[in-house]
Design a protein around this motif. Structure first.
Motif, short mmCIF file in Angstrom:
data_model
loop_
_atom_site.label_atom_id
_atom_site.label_comp_id
_atom_site.label_asym_id
_atom_site.label_seq_id
_atom_site.Cartn_x
_atom_site.Cartn_y
_atom_site.Cartn_z
N VAL A 15 0.81 -1.21 0.00
CA VAL A 15 0.00 0.00 0.00
C VAL A 15 0.85 1.27 0.00
CG1 VAL A 15 -2.11 -0.96 0.95
CG2 VAL A 15 -0.31 -0.20 2.49
N SER A 16 2.09 1.19 0.45
CA SER A 16 2.99 2.34 0.41
C SER A 16 4.42 1.83 0.30
CB SER A 16 2.82 3.24 1.63
OG SER A 16 3.21 2.55 2.80
N TYR A 90 2.56 5.05 -8.55
CA TYR A 90 2.72 5.58 -7.20
C TYR A 90 2.77 7.10 -7.27
CZ TYR A 90 4.81 6.12 -2.54
OH TYR A 90 5.07 6.46 -1.24
N ASP A 96 0.82 7.26 -1.97
CA ASP A 96 -0.11 6.15 -2.19
C ASP A 96 -0.08 5.70 -3.65
OD1 ASP A 96 -1.27 6.18 0.43
OD2 ASP A 96 -2.42 7.94 -0.17
#
Length: 100
Positions: A15-16, A90, A96
Motif C-alpha cells: 500500500v505504500s 505511485y 499512495d
C-alpha cells in the motif's frame, strides 16, 4: 498544477513504499525505452514527461518517473504503460498507489 508519479513493479498488497523497499526491474532497458517512447509520442499532445531510471542506477530500469498534469488522455497513457510493464502508479505527493 503539476504532479509527480512513479511507475514501479509492486505487488497489489503493497500500500505504500517504505524506506527499505527496493523496486524490481521493469524489464530490459531497450524494451522499456521503446514502450515509453511509443506511448508518449503516439498519443498527441500530452501534458506529461517521463524519465526512465538511468544506467548509473541500474542496468535495467526499475522506475519511470512521470511529471505532468493528469487529464483523461494522460491517465489513459499511464494506464497503458503500467499495464504493459506489469507495474503500478505511485503518486509521490500522497505516498499512495493510484489505480488509473
Amino acid at each position: 498544477m503539476s504532479s509527480v508519479g512513479i511507475i514501479v513493479r509492486a505487488d497489489v498488497s503493497v500500500v505504500s513504499l517504505g524506506k527499505d523497499w527496493v523496486p524490481v526491474t521493469l524489464g530490459a532497458r531497450q524494451a522499456v525505452e521503446t514502450l515509453v517512447t511509443e506511448l508518449l509520442s503516439g498519443s498527441g499532445h500530452l501534458m506529461l514527461t517521463a524519465n526512465i531510471e538511468g544506467l548509473e542506477e541500474s542496468l535495467d530500469p526499475r522506475t519511470v518517473t512521470v511529471n505532468g498534469v493528469w487529464g483523461d488522455e494522460e491517465r489513459a497513457v499511464l494506464r497503458q504503460l503500467c499495464s504493459r510493464l506489469g507495474a503500478r502508479f505511485y503518486v509521490a505527493e500522497t505516498g499512495d498507489f493510484e489505480e488509473l
